[in-house]
Design a protein around this motif. Structure first.
Motif, short mmCIF file in Angstrom:
data_model
loop_
_atom_site.label_atom_id
_atom_site.label_comp_id
_atom_site.label_asym_id
_atom_site.label_seq_id
_atom_site.Cartn_x
_atom_site.Cartn_y
_atom_site.Cartn_z
N VAL A 159 108.42 84.14 40.59
CA VAL A 159 109.65 83.46 40.17
C VAL A 159 110.22 83.98 38.85
O VAL A 159 111.43 84.12 38.71
CB VAL A 159 109.40 81.93 40.07
N CYS A 160 109.38 84.30 37.91
CA CYS A 160 109.83 84.57 36.54
C CYS A 160 109.97 86.05 36.19
O CYS A 160 110.79 86.42 35.34
CB CYS A 160 108.86 83.93 35.54
N ALA A 161 109.16 86.89 36.81
CA ALA A 161 109.10 88.30 36.41
C ALA A 161 110.40 89.05 36.65
O ALA A 161 110.67 90.03 35.96
CB ALA A 161 107.95 89.01 37.13
N ASP A 162 111.23 88.60 37.61
CA ASP A 162 112.50 89.28 37.83
C ASP A 162 113.35 89.34 36.56
O ASP A 162 114.07 90.31 36.35
CB ASP A 162 113.31 88.60 38.94
N CYS A 163 113.26 88.32 35.73
CA CYS A 163 114.01 88.31 34.47
C CYS A 163 113.12 88.55 33.25
O CYS A 163 113.51 89.29 32.34
CB CYS A 163 114.74 86.98 34.29
N HIS A 164 111.96 87.92 33.21
CA HIS A 164 111.10 88.00 32.03
C HIS A 164 110.13 89.17 32.07
O HIS A 164 109.36 89.36 31.13
CB HIS A 164 110.35 86.68 31.83
N GLY A 165 110.17 89.96 33.15
CA GLY A 165 109.39 91.19 33.22
C GLY A 165 107.94 90.99 33.60
O GLY A 165 107.40 89.88 33.53
N VAL A 166 107.30 92.07 33.98
CA VAL A 166 105.88 92.07 34.32
C VAL A 166 105.10 91.70 33.07
O VAL A 166 105.38 92.18 31.96
CB VAL A 166 105.47 93.47 34.84
N ASN A 167 104.13 90.82 33.22
CA ASN A 167 103.29 90.34 32.11
C ASN A 167 104.12 89.72 30.99
O ASN A 167 103.72 89.74 29.83
CB ASN A 167 102.40 91.46 31.56
N ALA A 168 105.29 89.18 31.33
CA ALA A 168 106.18 88.48 30.37
C ALA A 168 106.62 89.38 29.22
O ALA A 168 106.90 88.91 28.13
CB ALA A 168 105.50 87.20 29.86
N ALA A 169 106.72 90.69 29.50
CA ALA A 169 107.10 91.67 28.49
C ALA A 169 108.61 91.74 28.27
O ALA A 169 109.09 92.55 27.49
CB ALA A 169 106.58 93.06 28.87
N GLY A 170 109.36 90.89 28.98
CA GLY A 170 110.82 90.95 28.90
C GLY A 170 111.33 92.07 29.78
O GLY A 170 110.58 92.93 30.24
N LYS A 171 112.61 92.03 30.04
CA LYS A 171 113.23 93.03 30.89
C LYS A 171 114.62 93.30 30.31
O LYS A 171 115.50 92.43 30.38
CB LYS A 171 113.30 92.51 32.33
N MET A 172 114.78 94.44 29.69
CA MET A 172 116.02 94.77 29.00
C MET A 172 117.22 94.55 29.91
O MET A 172 117.26 95.04 31.03
CB MET A 172 115.99 96.22 28.51
N GLY A 173 118.15 93.76 29.44
CA GLY A 173 119.35 93.46 30.20
C GLY A 173 119.22 92.27 31.13
O GLY A 173 120.19 91.85 31.74
N PHE A 174 118.02 91.70 31.25
CA PHE A 174 117.80 90.60 32.19
C PHE A 174 117.26 89.34 31.52
O PHE A 174 117.78 88.25 31.75
CB PHE A 174 116.85 91.04 33.31
N GLY A 175 116.19 89.47 30.75
CA GLY A 175 115.60 88.30 30.13
C GLY A 175 114.62 88.68 29.03
O GLY A 175 114.08 89.78 29.03
N PRO A 176 114.40 87.76 28.10
CA PRO A 176 113.57 88.06 26.93
C PRO A 176 112.07 88.07 27.23
O PRO A 176 111.62 87.48 28.21
CB PRO A 176 113.89 86.91 25.98
N PRO A 177 111.33 88.72 26.36
CA PRO A 177 109.87 88.69 26.48
C PRO A 177 109.35 87.31 26.05
O PRO A 177 109.82 86.75 25.06
CB PRO A 177 109.40 89.77 25.50
N LEU A 178 108.43 86.77 26.78
CA LEU A 178 107.77 85.53 26.37
C LEU A 178 106.57 85.83 25.49
O LEU A 178 106.02 84.93 24.86
CB LEU A 178 107.37 84.71 27.60
N ILE A 218 101.85 78.46 34.96
CA ILE A 218 102.61 79.56 34.37
C ILE A 218 102.47 79.52 32.85
O ILE A 218 102.25 80.55 32.20
CB ILE A 218 104.10 79.49 34.79
N THR A 219 102.55 78.33 32.29
CA THR A 219 102.41 78.18 30.84
C THR A 219 101.03 78.62 30.39
O THR A 219 100.89 79.32 29.37
CB THR A 219 102.69 76.72 30.42
N ALA A 220 99.99 78.27 31.15
CA ALA A 220 98.63 78.70 30.81
C ALA A 220 98.55 80.23 30.83
O ALA A 220 97.94 80.84 29.93
CB ALA A 220 97.62 78.09 31.79
N TYR A 221 99.16 80.85 31.82
CA TYR A 221 99.18 82.31 31.91
C TYR A 221 99.87 82.92 30.69
O TYR A 221 99.32 83.81 30.03
CB TYR A 221 99.88 82.72 33.21
N VAL A 222 101.05 82.41 30.37
CA VAL A 222 101.80 82.94 29.22
C VAL A 222 101.00 82.72 27.93
O VAL A 222 100.91 83.63 27.09
CB VAL A 222 103.20 82.31 29.13
#
Length: 145
Positions: free
Chosen positions: A65-84, A131-135
């Motif tokens: 659900v989240c990686a499409d915007c927040h990137g793999v491993n919550a690293a963010g995705k330039m132009g889509f969503g910030p890194p967590l 998801i929060t535990a993972y992040v």
């Protein structure tokens, strides 16, 4: 003014210029680096040796659900969503409940210029807790506590 005061002021000016030129977290090698390309990860993420069982479930839900915007491993995705995996999202600034609220209600853009995050459908409170535990486990591995 005497010579020692002038030397002290000169040292302060040099230190200030160096601080501005090399913002915290940058080195001389990265200060001139180009920004990441569209869709590229925004930060490097160190992965923990293992994840708790809850974080493993969270990783699965995050990837779905989240990686499409927040990137793999919550690293963010330039132009889509910030890194967590970023100090902004440390628990003392964005507590665990902030993740629940963000998923349920969406979030107005306030730290980044990616636009507003819409509410996310199909996630239960238990999913978001996982998801929060993972992040949080990724954050701890990367010195964000």
């Amino acid at each position: 003014m005497n010579k020692s005061i002038l030397l002290a002021l000169g040292a302060i000016v040099v230190a200030g210029v160096a601080y501005v030129a090399l913002a915290p977290g940058q080195s001389a090698d990265t200060a001139d680096a180009a920004p990441p390309a569209e869709g590229a990860p925004m930060v490097e993420v160190a992965l923990p040796g293992s994840l708790s069982s809850t974080a493993q479930m969270g990783e699965t839900a995050f990837n779905a659900v989240c990686a499409d915007c927040h990137g793999v491993n919550a690293a963010g995705k330039m132009g889509f969503g910030p890194p967590l995996i970023h100090k902004i999202y440390e628990p003392s600034h964005h507590g665990d409940m902030a993740f629940q609220i963000a998923v349920q209600n969406g979030v107005r853009s306030h730290h980044w210029s990616f636009g507003n995050m819409p509410p996310q459908e199909g996630l239960t409170q238990s999913d978001v807790m996982a998801i929060t535990a993972y992040v949080r486990e990724l954050q701890r591995e990367n010195g964000i506590e």
